[in-house]
Design a protein around this motif. Sequence first.
Motif, PDB file in Angstrom:
ATOM      1  N   SER A 106      -7.015   0.436  -2.225  1.00  0.00           N
ATOM      2  CA  SER A 106      -7.119   0.598  -0.767  1.00  0.00           C
ATOM      3  C   SER A 106      -8.344  -0.126  -0.229  1.00  0.00           C
ATOM      4  N   LEU A 107      -9.449  -0.008  -0.976  1.00  0.00           N
ATOM      5  CA  LEU A 107     -10.694  -0.653  -0.556  1.00  0.00           C
ATOM      6  C   LEU A 107     -10.521  -2.176  -0.554  1.00  0.00           C
ATOM      7  N   ALA A 108      -9.906  -2.686  -1.632  1.00  0.00           N
ATOM      8  CA  ALA A 108      -9.691  -4.131  -1.740  1.00  0.00           C
ATOM      9  C   ALA A 108      -8.768  -4.606  -0.622  1.00  0.00           C
ATOM     10  N   ALA A 109      -7.720  -3.825  -0.338  1.00  0.00           N
ATOM     11  CA  ALA A 109      -6.786  -4.186   0.738  1.00  0.00           C
ATOM     12  C   ALA A 109      -7.536  -4.261   2.067  1.00  0.00           C
ATOM     13  N   GLY A 110      -8.385  -3.272   2.298  1.00  0.00           N
ATOM     14  CA  GLY A 110      -9.171  -3.254   3.533  1.00  0.00           C
ATOM     15  C   GLY A 110     -10.093  -4.470   3.621  1.00  0.00           C
ATOM     16  N   LEU A 111     -10.741  -4.794   2.503  1.00  0.00           N
ATOM     17  CA  LEU A 111     -11.657  -5.949   2.477  1.00  0.00           C
ATOM     18  C   LEU A 111     -10.928  -7.239   2.836  1.00  0.00           C
ATOM     19  N   VAL A 112      -9.755  -7.434   2.221  1.00  0.00           N
ATOM     20  CA  VAL A 112      -8.991  -8.671   2.459  1.00  0.00           C
ATOM     21  C   VAL A 112      -8.519  -8.721   3.916  1.00  0.00           C
ATOM     22  N   VAL A 113      -7.948  -7.613   4.379  1.00  0.00           N
ATOM     23  CA  VAL A 113      -7.426  -7.593   5.756  1.00  0.00           C
ATOM     24  C   VAL A 113      -8.578  -7.727   6.758  1.00  0.00           C
ATOM     25  N   GLY A 114      -9.695  -7.077   6.482  1.00  0.00           N
ATOM     26  CA  GLY A 114     -10.869  -7.188   7.363  1.00  0.00           C
ATOM     27  C   GLY A 114     -11.341  -8.634   7.445  1.00  0.00           C
ATOM     28  N   GLY A 115     -11.389  -9.301   6.298  1.00  0.00           N
ATOM     29  CA  GLY A 115     -11.807 -10.707   6.273  1.00  0.00           C
ATOM     30  C   GLY A 115     -10.828 -11.586   7.040  1.00  0.00           C
ATOM     31  N   LEU A 116      -9.546 -11.379   6.795  1.00  0.00           N
ATOM     32  CA  LEU A 116      -8.525 -12.193   7.475  1.00  0.00           C
ATOM     33  C   LEU A 116      -8.547 -11.960   8.993  1.00  0.00           C
ATOM     34  N   LEU A 158       0.851  -1.204   0.000  1.00  0.00           N
ATOM     35  CA  LEU A 158       0.000   0.000   0.000  1.00  0.00           C
ATOM     36  C   LEU A 158       0.883   1.250   0.000  1.00  0.00           C
ATOM     37  N   VAL A 159       2.029   1.164   0.671  1.00  0.00           N
ATOM     38  CA  VAL A 159       2.971   2.299   0.652  1.00  0.00           C
ATOM     39  C   VAL A 159       3.538   2.452  -0.763  1.00  0.00           C
ATOM     40  N   PHE A 160       3.889   1.329  -1.367  1.00  0.00           N
ATOM     41  CA  PHE A 160       4.419   1.357  -2.741  1.00  0.00           C
ATOM     42  C   PHE A 160       3.417   2.034  -3.682  1.00  0.00           C
ATOM     43  N   PHE A 161       2.129   1.786  -3.439  1.00  0.00           N
ATOM     44  CA  PHE A 161       1.107   2.344  -4.325  1.00  0.00           C
ATOM     45  C   PHE A 161       0.614   3.728  -3.900  1.00  0.00           C
ATOM     46  N   TYR A 175      -8.766  12.917   4.687  1.00  0.00           N
ATOM     47  CA  TYR A 175      -9.062  12.006   3.578  1.00  0.00           C
ATOM     48  C   TYR A 175      -9.942  10.887   4.104  1.00  0.00           C
ATOM     49  N   ILE A 176     -10.979  10.525   3.374  1.00  0.00           N
ATOM     50  CA  ILE A 176     -11.787   9.367   3.788  1.00  0.00           C
ATOM     51  C   ILE A 176     -11.020   8.129   3.354  1.00  0.00           C
ATOM     52  N   ARG A 177     -10.443   7.443   4.317  1.00  0.00           N
ATOM     53  CA  ARG A 177      -9.571   6.306   4.000  1.00  0.00           C
ATOM     54  C   ARG A 177     -10.400   5.066   3.638  1.00  0.00           C
ATOM     55  N   PRO A 178     -10.261   4.595   2.393  1.00  0.00           N
ATOM     56  CA  PRO A 178     -11.046   3.420   1.972  1.00  0.00           C
ATOM     57  C   PRO A 178     -10.672   2.162   2.750  1.00  0.00           C
ATOM     58  N   GLU A 179      -9.456   2.131   3.295  1.00  0.00           N
ATOM     59  CA  GLU A 179      -9.043   0.943   4.061  1.00  0.00           C
ATOM     60  C   GLU A 179      -9.994   0.707   5.240  1.00  0.00           C
ATOM     61  N   ILE A 180     -10.389   1.804   5.913  1.00  0.00           N
ATOM     62  CA  ILE A 180     -11.301   1.672   7.069  1.00  0.00           C
ATOM     63  C   ILE A 180     -12.638   1.080   6.603  1.00  0.00           C
ATOM     64  N   ILE A 181     -13.154   1.633   5.508  1.00  0.00           N
ATOM     65  CA  ILE A 181     -14.432   1.149   4.956  1.00  0.00           C
ATOM     66  C   ILE A 181     -14.293  -0.338   4.618  1.00  0.00           C
ATOM     67  N   ALA A 185      -2.658  13.629   1.890  1.00  0.00           N
ATOM     68  CA  ALA A 185      -2.639  13.704   0.427  1.00  0.00           C
ATOM     69  C   ALA A 185      -2.001  12.471  -0.197  1.00  0.00           C
ATOM     70  N   LYS A 186      -1.380  11.663   0.637  1.00  0.00           N
ATOM     71  CA  LYS A 186      -0.711  10.464   0.114  1.00  0.00           C
ATOM     72  C   LYS A 186      -1.619   9.257   0.292  1.00  0.00           C
ATOM     73  N   HIS A 187      -2.023   8.692  -0.793  1.00  0.00           N
ATOM     74  CA  HIS A 187      -2.871   7.508  -0.679  1.00  0.00           C
ATOM     75  C   HIS A 187      -2.815   6.677  -1.945  1.00  0.00           C
ATOM     76  N   ALA A 188      -2.968   5.369  -1.734  1.00  0.00           N
ATOM     77  CA  ALA A 188      -3.045   4.444  -2.868  1.00  0.00           C
ATOM     78  C   ALA A 188      -4.373   4.682  -3.588  1.00  0.00           C
ATOM     79  N   PRO A 189      -4.507   4.199  -4.833  1.00  0.00           N
ATOM     80  CA  PRO A 189      -5.791   4.351  -5.537  1.00  0.00           C
ATOM     81  C   PRO A 189      -6.951   3.779  -4.710  1.00  0.00           C
ATOM     82  N   ILE A 190      -8.114   4.415  -4.848  1.00  0.00           N
ATOM     83  CA  ILE A 190      -9.263   4.061  -3.994  1.00  0.00           C
ATOM     84  C   ILE A 190      -9.596   2.574  -4.054  1.00  0.00           C
ATOM     85  N   LEU A 191      -9.699   2.029  -5.266  1.00  0.00           N
ATOM     86  CA  LEU A 191     -10.115   0.623  -5.386  1.00  0.00           C
ATOM     87  C   LEU A 191      -9.113  -0.325  -4.733  1.00  0.00           C
TER      88      LEU A 191
END
Lengths: 362, 68
Positions: free
Chosen positions: A198-208, A24-27, A58-64, A190-196
């Motif tokens: 970040s959202l996907a990362a959050g979904l996977v980590v939330g599930g795990l 996520l940092v790379f992106f 910033y509304i962080r998609p990872e949280i969502i 202002a630094k953030h990975a693309p929304i989709l």
Amino acid sequence: MDTKKETWLIIAAGGIIGVIAAFLVFFGNPQNMGFCIACFLRDTAGALGLHRAGAVQYIRPEIIGLVLGSFILACFRKEFSPRGGSAPLTRFVLGFFVMIGCLMFLGCPFRMILRLAGGDLNAIFGLVGFTGGILAGVFFLGKGYSLKRTYKLPMLEGQLFTGIQLVMLILLLAAPAFIYFSEAGAGPGAKHAPILLSLAAGLVVGGLAQRTRLCMVGGIRDVVLFRQWKLLAGFAAIFTTALLCNLLLNAFTPDTYFNLGLTGQPVAHTDGLWNALGMFLAGFGCVMLGGCPLRQLVLAGEGNTDSAITIVGLIAGAAFAHNFGLASSGNGPTANGKIAVIIGIAVVAVIACLNTFRKGKE
Amino acid sequence: MKTVDARGLSCPEPVVLTRKAISSGDTAYQIIVDSPTACENVARYAKDQGYRVEIEEKNGEFTLSATK
């Protein structure tokens, strides 16, 4: 499932989470901040205008994603269970001060691991304080600390927090004028990975995290209380794979993803005492809450409204921290922040005492 | 048989209560919890302490029978 299988599962999950955090940092996420529940809730609070620190909005998609990922998997595994009523206002206050502690250190327990994996040795002071806070909490747990029981609630009550996350997603995508986003170059917001992504990362980590019950505070707590290493193994796996990924990425772009030392670390300061005290407060408060901020998000996704209230407390703490100059910056802690951390430790200690030693008198 | 009612309690209280009960040294316990997480945690702890654990689920409540 036997303990060995559980441990291997959490090691695998932690390993995947560490890789996701590094990439996520790379992106585009801020350095050593692939995930930081405290920072991301703070950024979201800023986006809603609850504070006006232009660098962190910033509304962080990872949280969502974390909440939705937990919700989806909990429904799939028939573990979604609306419940609440276990000292909600106390949990709000604890959440508030956990955030004050996190913003003194500049990161939640999750980011503390990621900072270590990025070579930031200031996080060692944080880890020492965090462990001390957990030990303080464990003392009260052993003496019978309890916020009393939860009760079953209507389905809608348990789904509401997930519904709010969907509203946040709409606000993020629609970006109406009343939502604040940090301007390019303004700071971490202002630094953030693309929304989709970040959202996907959050979904996977939330599930795990839902599947494995991963909890940063639970790891050390369970070793001390029960000599159980399962949760700590997840903690260690995140560190290991995030470190390996950082070293790998650093080989291609030197001094970007791994920088061993105390000074010049991204979104961090070098005041060891206050790094330790901030995380002491966070660790102490989290044990009293029953889980770290990541675990609270996952539990909220499973329908636990007490955890949802805790998150509202964390958000309120973030708003206060930036409105009243309590949050640290790269320049170090503020005088107001130091006072707030001391008050926080005192408040958590009083809550711990009152819910441990007074129960027989009720 | 000693019974521990840990329904509604959040992590790690069910395990703390189980540990307290087990410290009395009895050979059989019944622990009632109402979340899968608490059920897993209590079962793991009891097994670590050398107990055989049987789990019965009914209407979202788990009754764990731990015997030595």
